[in-house]
Design a protein around this motif. Structure first.
Motif, short mmCIF file in Angstrom:
data_model
loop_
_atom_site.label_atom_id
_atom_site.label_comp_id
_atom_site.label_asym_id
_atom_site.label_seq_id
_atom_site.Cartn_x
_atom_site.Cartn_y
_atom_site.Cartn_z
N LEU A 226 0.63 -1.96 -0.56
CA LEU A 226 0.22 0.20 0.20
C LEU A 226 0.92 1.42 0.10
O LEU A 226 0.83 1.90 0.77
N CYS A 327 -2.33 -0.63 6.40
CA CYS A 327 -3.91 -1.79 6.06
C CYS A 327 -5.34 -1.39 7.27
O CYS A 327 -5.95 -1.50 6.39
N LEU A 330 -7.38 1.13 5.73
CA LEU A 330 -8.23 0.98 4.60
C LEU A 330 -10.08 0.86 4.78
O LEU A 330 -10.05 0.29 6.09
N SER A 358 -9.29 -3.89 -10.59
CA SER A 358 -8.92 -3.42 -9.01
C SER A 358 -10.31 -4.57 -8.59
O SER A 358 -9.75 -4.64 -7.08
N ILE A 479 -8.20 0.17 -5.22
CA ILE A 479 -6.50 0.29 -6.05
C ILE A 479 -6.06 -1.28 -5.86
O ILE A 479 -6.03 -2.34 -4.59
N ILE A 480 -4.95 -2.06 -6.35
CA ILE A 480 -4.76 -3.06 -6.61
C ILE A 480 -2.88 -2.67 -6.79
O ILE A 480 -2.86 -2.33 -7.34
N ASN A 510 -2.42 4.61 -9.58
CA ASN A 510 -3.30 4.55 -8.30
C ASN A 510 -2.85 5.57 -7.16
O ASN A 510 -3.95 6.36 -6.50
N CYS A 522 -8.79 -2.31 -0.95
CA CYS A 522 -7.56 -2.25 -2.01
C CYS A 522 -8.37 -4.29 -2.01
O CYS A 522 -8.73 -4.77 -0.34
N THR A 530 -11.90 -8.68 1.87
CA THR A 530 -12.41 -8.42 0.61
C THR A 530 -13.82 -7.78 1.31
O THR A 530 -14.21 -6.29 1.59
#
Length: 548
Positions: A226, A327, A330, A358, A479-480, A510, A522, A530
């Motif tokens: 990230l 993380c 997110l 994505s 985003i990825i 991104n 993400c 997810t």
């Protein structure tokens, strides 16, 4: 008892016993202080008697080292608290003791002073508190009307607390730490956490005169988890400098950007020691090989153990790390929602966007399951191309009849070949499409309102490029990492890796999306992660709407 933004915790217990009491002491302090907690180690300090207590120097020993490391590790569970162990009175072997008695300025002057000083005499509480307040203000800059709190016996020691086992007693040593005139340490130092603070505090304890800090930037950030959420270099340096000056203002600090794995550590002849973690030890060894090649003496290697994060999720690192902190960002609100008068009060509009591959569609589907009204702008764009649609005639007139199939429908592949790679032609197409799509989107939002939907999701890959973010309260970006996006595009669309990469290069990056986003998600982990992340974002949105 009130809650204070900043506080000073004066620890007076013997170091060997204090190690066993840190968790309850910190828990008690965390109930009273919500932002910054400074910790001053003064074992043996007495707050009773007729004379006012004075600060004395504490030798920098392995015992002090271990206690500070444990203190930061134990403080990690209090996420709201910025703990800073002050090293002003911790004296290493090679440093000359400065004159005591001067008041040290702190970046967040304490509003409350706390202590673990043990007194069971209730009649002594007021004199003890007065001496504590005078002691605190004689050492550090504090807020006017400083309030004092005696934590003991609030943290409720068990009968045998403070008693060391024979094995623990054997492990406690008063061996002085080896110190060095000039010390170097490096890292990303994104969102300073307790792992960073251990690394930096140890470096400060080892340094006699100068600490050189290399801060990773540019290419060194590309492979970070990230990386789009890493704070700008200037902001990381500002936070780093504030922390260092707070904990040990007597050192000379040099904070420099580094763009490779070595920086000035392989060219600075004055350096004597490099501080590394267990996972960067190989890097320290590589530094010494380079120094030998440059005809410079090798550096002493000081290795610290990694601090374990007891609350890490399954997809996060086991150690306390910046990537885990990123993380946890997110799904949270990164900046205030838009409050433009042109936005409707109802429904609340989320703009959902993300690049090819994505996972935007899977997030959109889950938001629908959670109760959102879904408007697929990309599908809307495809439909208005159809014969009889609002842009069909204008597109054919602008780009020619050769874009038509035999049945009269527009061949999107042929049209795409004409516009992609030709910015002028692409702009012509967008100028035709985007205003019509925006008008139709507003009509759909009215439909959502009529259906009583509280949240409407405008789902569009080109949401930001088209300026449709002006129609939403919040932008949520998916985003990825680029290599994962390429893998997905190749598997899904049958393109070559080169073609997939070219497609991504023609889209907003991104980093550009994140800069314009209120919430970031993400999809690089398993689908279950997810879904949980989406549910977290939805739950926080519902709380915002309720508060509103």
């Amino acid at each position: 008892m009130s809650v204070f933004r900043s506080g000073l915790l004066v620890l007076t217990s013997p170091l060997s016993k204090l190690s066993l009491r840190l968790v309850p002491i910190l828990t008690s302090a965390a109930r009273l202080v919500q932002d910054t907690l400074y910790v001053h180690l003064q074992p043996g300090l007495s707050l009773t008697g007729s004379t006012q207590p004075r600060s004395t120097y504490v030798p920098a020993t392995s015992e002090v080292y271990s206690l500070i490391t444990k203190l930061y590790a134990d403080a990690g569970i209090h996420h709201h608290l910025d703990v800073r162990v002050l090293l002003t009175n911790i004296l290493n072997q090679g440093a000359s003791p400065p004159a005591l008695g001067s008041v040290q300025n702190l970046s967040q002057p304490p509003e409350v002073v706390l202590t673990d000083f043990e007194t069971r005499d209730g009649g002594q509480s007021n004199p003890v508190k007065q001496r504590l307040e005078r002691y605190a203000t004689s050492c550090y800059s504090c807020r006017p009307n400083l309030i004092s709190v005696l934590l003991y016996p609030e943290y409720e020691l068990e009968p045998n607390d403070g008693e060391l086992s024979p094995q623990q007693e054997a492990s406690v040593t008063e061996e002085p730490l080896q110190s060095y005139s000039d010390v170097v340490v490096g890292g990303t130092f994104d969102r300073l956490h307790c792992g960073h603070k251990i690394l930096l505090s140890v470096s400060c304890m080892l340094a006699e005169n100068r600490l050189l800090v290399g801060v990773s930037d540019k290419d060194l950030l590309k492979n970070k988890t990230l990386m789009e959420l890493i704070l700008p270099f200037e902001q990381r340096v500002a936070q780093l400098n504030e922390f260092l000056v707070d904990i040990k203002p007597s050192l000379r600090y040099e904070i420099v950007p580094i763009f490779d794995y070595f920086g000035p550590s392989i060219t600075d002849s004055e350096l004597k020691c490099i501080v590394v973690s267990e996972e960067t030890l190989k890097g320290g060894l590589a530094v010494n090989r380079k120094r030998v090649e440059n005809n410079l003496p090798e550096l002493a290697l000081h290795t610290i153990k990694l601090a374990i994060d007891p609350q890490h999720a399954g997809y996060e690192e086991e150690k306390i790390s910046s990537s885990s902190l990123r993380c946890r960002l997110l799904g949270t609100l990164l900046r205030s929602p838009r409050k433009e008068p042109s936005l409707p009060l109802y429904p609340y509009i989320i703009g959902l966007t993300g690049g090819s591959g994505s996972g935007k569609s899977s997030v959109a589907q889950h938001l629908v399951r959670l109760g959102a009204f879904h408007l697929d702008l990309d599908r809307l764009g495809h439909n208005i191309y159809m014969p009889g649609g609002p842009v069909y005639e204008q597109v054919v007139e602008t780009f020619g009849t050769d874009i038509l199939k035999e049945d009269g429908t527009i061949n999107r592949q042929v049209l795409g070949a004409k516009v992609f790679g030709d910015q002028e032609q692409l702009k012509k197409l967008n100028n035709i499409m985007w205003p019509v799509m925006a008008r139709m989107a507003k009509e759909k939002i009215d439909e959502a309102a009529a259906q009583g939907k509280a949240v409407c999701v405008l789902d569009g890959a080109m949401l930001l490029e088209a300026g449709w973010s002006e129609m939403v309260h919040e932008v949520w970006s998916i985003i990825i990492p680029e290599d994962e996006a390429i893998r997905r595009i190749v598997a899904r669309d049958g393109l070559s890796e080169e073609a997939a990469q070219l497609r991504l290069q023609n889209q907003m990056s991104n980093s550009q999306r994140v800069k314009q986003s209120h919430v970031v998600l993400c999809t690089m982990w398993e689908p279950e992660v997810t879904y949980k992340m989406t549910e977290k974002a939805w739950a926080l949105l519902q709380k915002r709407l309720k508060d509103k």
